[in-house]
Design a protein around this motif. Structure first.
Motif, PDB file in Angstrom:
ATOM      1  N   UNK A   1      -0.135  -4.383  -8.984  1.00 13.52           N
ATOM      2  CA  UNK A   1      -0.166  -5.841  -8.888  1.00 13.52           C
ATOM      3  C   UNK A   1       0.743  -6.319  -7.760  1.00 13.52           C
ATOM      4  N   UNK A   2       1.953  -5.788  -7.709  1.00 16.86           N
ATOM      5  CA  UNK A   2       2.940  -6.260  -6.739  1.00 16.86           C
ATOM      6  C   UNK A   2       2.529  -5.950  -5.297  1.00 16.86           C
ATOM      7  N   UNK A   3       1.789  -4.867  -5.090  1.00 14.62           N
ATOM      8  CA  UNK A   3       1.314  -4.567  -3.738  1.00 14.62           C
ATOM      9  C   UNK A   3       0.406  -5.704  -3.237  1.00 14.62           C
ATOM     10  N   UNK A   4      -0.321  -6.289  -4.151  1.00 19.41           N
ATOM     11  CA  UNK A   4      -1.165  -7.421  -3.787  1.00 19.41           C
ATOM     12  C   UNK A   4      -0.387  -8.718  -3.655  1.00 19.41           C
ATOM     13  N   UNK A   5       0.491  -9.016  -4.613  1.00 16.30           N
ATOM     14  CA  UNK A   5       1.208 -10.294  -4.585  1.00 16.30           C
ATOM     15  C   UNK A   5       2.233 -10.350  -3.453  1.00 16.30           C
ATOM     16  N   UNK A   6       2.820  -9.218  -3.100  1.00 18.57           N
ATOM     17  CA  UNK A   6       3.721  -9.201  -1.931  1.00 18.57           C
ATOM     18  C   UNK A   6       2.970  -9.652  -0.675  1.00 18.57           C
ATOM     19  N   UNK A   7       1.733  -9.195  -0.579  1.00 20.62           N
ATOM     20  CA  UNK A   7       0.907  -9.570   0.570  1.00 20.62           C
ATOM     21  C   UNK A   7       0.556 -11.058   0.525  1.00 20.62           C
TER      22      UNK A   7
END
Length: 530
Positions: free
Chosen positions: A138-144
């Protein structure tokens, strides 16, 4: 309907074997085929293993600088200059499928569905030892998305474009195609991509509330701004970012995403303004008028109708000012669920099924609709169980056990209980697709061969090879079989052999639930002593 399911055919086959009427090779082929066909019926699926592989898949799709704990070692850094020409840092995020473009709308939907899975089945995911991996995905997406939201009214919606990307067959590490970035803003609106990204960040903010409260708050602030931007400057993003047409056009428009985002913001904040938005605009935006039998990265109506209908269980929403609209939401949610269960009176209002029992919406990447349906059916089954209710369909009421049993049947089909005896989750089971339509998988790994592979060189030397892919995209859910349960494992057969992040995202929650039940049954005294 299964291969070798007819007892008379089996009897004839074994008679031939006994009397030596066919050669040895034929016997072996027959026995292997019978074994593969009946194996899913004789062995329970390992849902925990399937869950682990599903979460691993997202590491194969990463763009940007890969972390030290990257488990998919055939991948390497890529897209390290994304956004540079536009003066913004857009390094990171996910490639959507077998190509090297970062499409914002399906990426955001992927994160929303992963987050929903963790919200509802976090305990089961943790029980399988996969909680940290789910949060990393999830965080790989939200960081982006944090990077891509450079101003309250600016969201970068795409990096690269499908036309130039599809002209080349290259590993992401070798990309020579355009990395131009495209944005939506006040003059070039994109309410759909802004709304879905708001939903992704709002739902993720719930996920990180306990483990990373500062990050959760940051996500929520972005979600609020994006929702406000999308609502104030309304328009379809494919009219502003025209290069996305033909790849991820917004056919359903943007009203479903705005309602969807409002409901997720309500769930994240408990602020009545967001709920009131979803109720007051329910008719105008189609939330209580559209009866839909599919749920996807584009069409959110069924998902938002289910979320709205589940609010009826909460005491504070039983007031008359809320109840009428929520009841209408529930009516449309029931239409979708009953359509999946083949319980609507009008046959045209039900979802078609293959002879093997798989839900079938359309030819291209049908599995996305299957995994999404399995998730929504599972979530609603749990809701009915908790509230002691039953689903109301034209053909009678349906209990939560029956609903969940059907959801499970769809997952079991994916994992191998199908006429082809094929697992459509790559890397799971004895037999799964070997020739995925995936650039990085089909070319020798950058770790093994650091020599540059050019645009057309990839087509000439790798794409048309009949050999299996040198790299396995573990956990990828491919497009799947046709309406007659037939599947051709061919790299050029992109409708069936390409996988997408949003196919697997919805599967994670259902696999976690199934694993939790499997563990509970295994630990029960009755099973343990047998």
């Amino acid at each position: 309907m299964r291969e070798f399911g007819d007892s008379k055919r089996q009897e004839q086959a074994y008679s031939s074997l006994i009397y030596g009427q066919h050669n040895f090779h034929w016997y072996v082929t027959l026995l292997v085929s019978i074994f593969l066909a009946i194996l899913p019926l004789t062995q329970p699926f390992d849902y925990g293993k399937a869950l682990s592989k599903s979460l691993l898949y997202f590491e194969s799709q990463r763009s940007g600088r890969l972390p030290y704990n990257q488990r998919v070692t055939w991948r390497h850094h890529s897209g390290l200059t994304d956004g540079l020409e536009q003066g913004v840092d857009l390094v990171g995020g996910y490639y959507d499928a077998g190509d090297n473009v970062k499409f914002g709308l399906p990426m955001a939907f992927t994160i929303t569905m992963l987050s929903w899975g963790v919200i509802d089945y976090g305990d089961e995911i943790a029980g399988a030892g996969e909680y940290s991996h789910a949060l990393e995905a999830i965080k790989w997406g939200t960081d982006y998305f944090i990077k891509a939201h450079t101003h309250p009214n600016v969201l970068w919606a795409e990096v690269g474009d499908g036309d130039t990307d599809h002209y080349c067959w290259q590993r992401p590490e070798d990309m020579t195609t355009s990395r131009q970035a495209y944005k939506v803003d006040e003059k070039n609106p994109g309410s759909d991509v802004a709304g879905e990204t708001a939903a992704a960040m709002a739902s993720a903010s719930i996920v990180f509330r306990k483990t990373n409260p500062h990050y959760s708050h940051l996500l929520l602030q972005h979600a609020k701004q994006l929702f406000e931007f999308g609502d104030k400057y309304r328009g379809k993003y494919d009219e502003s970012v025209k290069v996305v047409k033909g790849y991820y056009s917004s056919v359903s428009g943007f009203t479903d995403e705005l309602l969807w985002a409002a409901l997720w913001l309500y769930k994240a904040t408990d602020k009545e303004d967001y709920l009131r938005y979803a109720l007051e605009k329910a008719y105008e935006f189609g939330g209580i008028t559209w009866a839909i039998n599919e749920f996807s990265w584009d069409v959110k109506f069924a998902g938002l109708q289910i979320i709205a209908s589940m609010l009826l269980m909460e005491e504070k929403h039983r007031q008359m000012e809320y109840k009428n609209v929520l009841e209408q939401y529930r009516s449309k949610a029931e239409y979708y669920l009953c359509a999946c269960l083949n319980k609507n009176n009008n046959v045209t209002n039900n979802v078609k099924r293959t002879p093997g029992g798989l839900l079938y919406i359309r030819q291209w990447n049908n599995m996305q609709y299957v995994s999404n349906a399995a998730f929504l059916l599972t979530v609603y089954s749990d809701h009915l169980q908790a509230s002691n209710q039953r689903l109301r369909c034209d053909q009678g009421e349906v209990g939560p056990e029956e609903i969940f049993a059907f959801a499970k049947s769809q997952v079991d089909y994916i994992l191998g209980a199908n006429p082809m005896a094929m697992s459509y989750l790559v890397g799971y089971g004895l037999r799964y697709p070997q020739r995925m339509h995936h650039r990085g998988a089909s070319i020798e790994s950058y770790k093994e061969n650091r020599g540059f592979i050019g645009c057309t060189q990839g087509y000439d030397n790798w794409f048309r090879r009949k050999d299996p892919n040198p790299n396995i995209v573990v956990g990828a859910l491919v497009g799947g079989p046709d309406q007659m349960d037939q599947f051709s494992d061919d790299r050029e057969n992109f409708m069936q052999t390409e996988a997408c992040t949003y196919n697997t995202a919805s599967l994670v929650g259902v696999l976690a639930k199934l694993h939790g039940l499997q563990e509970r049954d295994f630990d029960s005294p009755l099973v343990a002593s047998s």
